[in-house]
Design a protein around this motif. Sequence first.
Motif, PDB file in Angstrom:
ATOM      1  N   PRO A   1       1.007  -1.224   0.186  1.00 50.68           N
ATOM      2  CA  PRO A   1      -0.116   0.244  -0.233  1.00 50.68           C
ATOM      3  C   PRO A   1       0.086   1.195   0.436  1.00 50.68           C
ATOM      4  CG  PRO A   1      -1.164  -1.598   1.213  1.00 50.68           C
ATOM      5  CD  PRO A   1       0.376  -2.032   1.448  1.00 50.68           C
ATOM      6  N   SER A   2       1.838   0.952   0.707  1.00 50.05           N
ATOM      7  CA  SER A   2       2.868   2.216   0.779  1.00 50.05           C
ATOM      8  C   SER A   2       3.329   2.772  -0.706  1.00 50.05           C
ATOM      9  CB  SER A   2       3.953   2.441   1.777  1.00 50.05           C
ATOM     10  OG  SER A   2       4.986   1.575   1.720  1.00 50.05           O
TER      11      SER A   2
ATOM     12  N   GLU B   1      -9.250   8.170 -11.114  1.00 53.07           N
ATOM     13  CA  GLU B   1      -9.989   7.187 -10.777  1.00 53.07           C
ATOM     14  C   GLU B   1      -9.755   5.795  -9.553  1.00 53.07           C
ATOM     15  OE1 GLU B   1     -12.511   3.250 -13.436  1.00 53.07           O
ATOM     16  OE2 GLU B   1     -12.584   5.914 -14.488  1.00 53.07           O
ATOM     17  N   ALA B   2      -9.865   6.038  -8.555  1.00 56.26           N
ATOM     18  CA  ALA B   2      -8.995   4.882  -7.193  1.00 56.26           C
ATOM     19  C   ALA B   2     -10.052   3.862  -7.518  1.00 56.26           C
ATOM     20  CB  ALA B   2      -9.221   5.660  -6.039  1.00 56.26           C
ATOM     21  N   MET B   3      -9.140   3.046  -7.065  1.00 54.51           N
ATOM     22  CA  MET B   3     -10.115   1.368  -7.092  1.00 54.51           C
ATOM     23  C   MET B   3     -10.779   1.627  -5.388  1.00 54.51           C
ATOM     24  SD  MET B   3     -11.138  -1.874  -8.061  1.00 54.51           S
ATOM     25  CE  MET B   3     -10.275  -1.417  -9.912  1.00 54.51           C
ATOM     26  N   ASP B   4     -12.279   1.396  -4.772  1.00 58.27           N
ATOM     27  CA  ASP B   4     -12.630   0.952  -4.028  1.00 58.27           C
ATOM     28  C   ASP B   4     -12.149  -0.477  -3.031  1.00 58.27           C
ATOM     29  OD1 ASP B   4     -14.062   1.280  -1.545  1.00 58.27           O
ATOM     30  OD2 ASP B   4     -15.281  -0.342  -2.010  1.00 58.27           O
ATOM     31  N   CYS B   5     -13.119  -1.517  -4.559  1.00 58.96           N
ATOM     32  CA  CYS B   5     -12.669  -2.702  -4.582  1.00 58.96           C
ATOM     33  C   CYS B   5     -12.279  -3.912  -5.518  1.00 58.96           C
ATOM     34  CB  CYS B   5     -13.721  -3.605  -3.626  1.00 58.96           C
ATOM     35  SG  CYS B   5     -13.900  -5.293  -3.762  1.00 58.96           S
TER      36      CYS B   5
ATOM     37  N   SER C   1      -4.670   4.765  -0.395  1.00 61.66           N
ATOM     38  CA  SER C   1      -5.487   4.142   0.452  1.00 61.66           C
ATOM     39  C   SER C   1      -5.812   5.636   0.786  1.00 61.66           C
ATOM     40  CB  SER C   1      -4.093   4.752   1.865  1.00 61.66           C
ATOM     41  OG  SER C   1      -3.946   5.898   1.733  1.00 61.66           O
ATOM     42  N   ASP C   2      -7.185   5.664   1.422  1.00 68.81           N
ATOM     43  CA  ASP C   2      -7.970   6.698   2.441  1.00 68.81           C
ATOM     44  C   ASP C   2      -7.070   8.067   2.173  1.00 68.81           C
ATOM     45  OD1 ASP C   2      -9.971   6.084   1.924  1.00 68.81           O
ATOM     46  OD2 ASP C   2     -10.665   5.016   3.276  1.00 68.81           O
ATOM     47  N   ARG C   3      -6.331   8.025   3.235  1.00 66.96           N
ATOM     48  CA  ARG C   3      -5.773   8.709   3.350  1.00 66.96           C
ATOM     49  C   ARG C   3      -4.497   9.464   2.299  1.00 66.96           C
ATOM     50  NH1 ARG C   3      -0.452   8.634   7.964  1.00 66.96           N
ATOM     51  NH2 ARG C   3      -1.983   7.992   9.179  1.00 66.96           N
ATOM     52  N   CYS C   4      -4.504   8.377   1.265  1.00 66.53           N
ATOM     53  CA  CYS C   4      -3.655   9.506   0.064  1.00 66.53           C
ATOM     54  C   CYS C   4      -4.720  10.310  -0.834  1.00 66.53           C
ATOM     55  CB  CYS C   4      -2.984   7.620  -0.550  1.00 66.53           C
ATOM     56  SG  CYS C   4      -2.483   8.603  -2.143  1.00 66.53           S
TER      57      CYS C   4
ATOM     58  N   ARG D   1      -9.953  -4.985   4.793  1.00 66.21           N
ATOM     59  CA  ARG D   1     -10.459  -3.533   4.541  1.00 66.21           C
ATOM     60  C   ARG D   1     -11.178  -2.841   5.954  1.00 66.21           C
ATOM     61  NH1 ARG D   1     -13.446  -4.248   0.107  1.00 66.21           N
ATOM     62  NH2 ARG D   1     -13.534  -2.057   0.095  1.00 66.21           N
ATOM     63  N   ALA D   2     -10.089  -2.795   6.808  1.00 72.85           N
ATOM     64  CA  ALA D   2     -10.775  -2.710   8.429  1.00 72.85           C
ATOM     65  C   ALA D   2     -10.981  -0.998   8.398  1.00 72.85           C
ATOM     66  CB  ALA D   2      -9.148  -2.256   8.692  1.00 72.85           C
TER      67      ALA D   2
END
Length: 531
Positions: free
Chosen positions: A218-219, A242-246, A255-258, A412-413
């Motif tokens: 992820p990093s 276009e981000a990927m949720d699943c 990541s959400d932070r990104c 998917r925490a």
Amino acid sequence: MAHPGSLIRPADDRRPAIDPAQRPQSPLRELFAPLDQLLACGGDARIDLDPLTGRNAYGCGPCPAPELPSFSSCTASTISPRGYEAAGRARDALMSSAMLHGLIECFDDRVEAMRDELKTLLGTEPTGAEIVFASSGTDAQLAALAISRALLGDDLVTVVMAADQTGTGTAFTAHGQHFGARSAGGIAATRGAPIAGLGPVRSVGLRLRETEGRLRSPSALDAETLDVVESLVAQGARVMLEAMDCSKLGHAAPSDRCLAEIAARWPGRVQIVIDACQARLGSRRLTGYLDRGFMVLLTGSKYFAGPAFSGAVLLPRQIAEAVGTLRRVAPGLADYLGRSDWPQRWRSLREQFPAQPNFGQWLRWEAALEEIRAYTAVPAKVRRDVVRKLGAGLAELIAGSPSARLLPPQSRAANADEFALPTIFAFTLQRGDRALSLAECRVLHRALADGAADRPPCLLGQPVGWRGRADDAVAALRLCISARHVVDVHTDAGARDRILTEAAAAMATLEALLLQPSVSTDNAAKEHHVH
């Protein structure tokens, strides 16, 4: 009788490429066609039925098959009896009202009511979001691109996350190109040709896996995403990320932070679009995206297990208000969307699109809405418990299969609901010390879907390939939990055992097929050539 989506029309003059004497005399007459036929129209060529099997490219038919075990919701599902009945009731109601008040007006009003109900069911009503309907998730990508380009300008670059685990059409939609030989509006097209007013668009694809198959951290994905977006903005470009949720294998990126950092650093320069076409997210996560100004792509045909194809773009309040003031978007988008796909209050923009109803898309959404109603009626705690128990059972079956190797699902925490748990269980199949290729897995997938005299058919998620230059050296099949499974377990005490028994039979069949010469290198090569 011909129907919308079966009329292939040339893109230049929009006239049907059929004998005028064979054309329906009015759209209302089309509603009297068999329901199966209506459900299989109004889409691109993927929805067409094979005359020999009566199934579309995903192995699904237009009428219920409750006896058919289905673990394919990551790809597509056959319509359920309750969905089929809901579509039939909706068709009957429209016919009755249309004969009194006119078809176009009644159809438009019904789609608007569906839009409002979908907002309520998804829990997005308080956000002020709007919904644009589309025939599929791929069509929804085109709508999101057209909106982004209209708001950000023509110098737009798309950045696609999980380019190796998204729909095959994304390679074209990200460039503003036609992705098939026919649009959902029945317009003949050339795959890869630019859509009028939309393409060509520059695009950058970011992969979840390295070429050799290793899943990236992820990093590393976050760092690459930030670098690419920063570089493009520095060059003066506007960006649609276009981000990927699943993804096809259950992964999310960045990541959400990104995403939060990108939204904060480049407001007005970067539009974030969330690919949530799998619909494996709860209302809290969905509304969170919308509250942060992100568009969201959704379908009713993946997790919710409505019939393929049914897509939508959810627009956050601020974007919906801006789009409502537009008079035009890319003219080529009218090949894919109709007037009723857009909210009624956007009068000027709607005039650009054809008023002709897309009955197939509408009826598939009616069926999907019935599935969503049934699912949201299940208490949240029960949904989570069912997903947990079914997931544990599927993972155990795969682990116990001699030739299967379960791929580790990504955590998917961030979700506080049932989607904190995996619902896609991907696995490779081994022959000796070698994992099967994409072509070999396709042979197995097709054999399982076709069934035989001594075994019933079963639908699994289509194989996903990776490793090698063409991402086809190794592939995974997928057992998936769907909303339909959750509803069945909630309403039928014996459903969980039945579902796991069906999954066990599917795994046993795969093991048996691996021993047969039909799954050979030669047959796999033929399958690869076909695809």
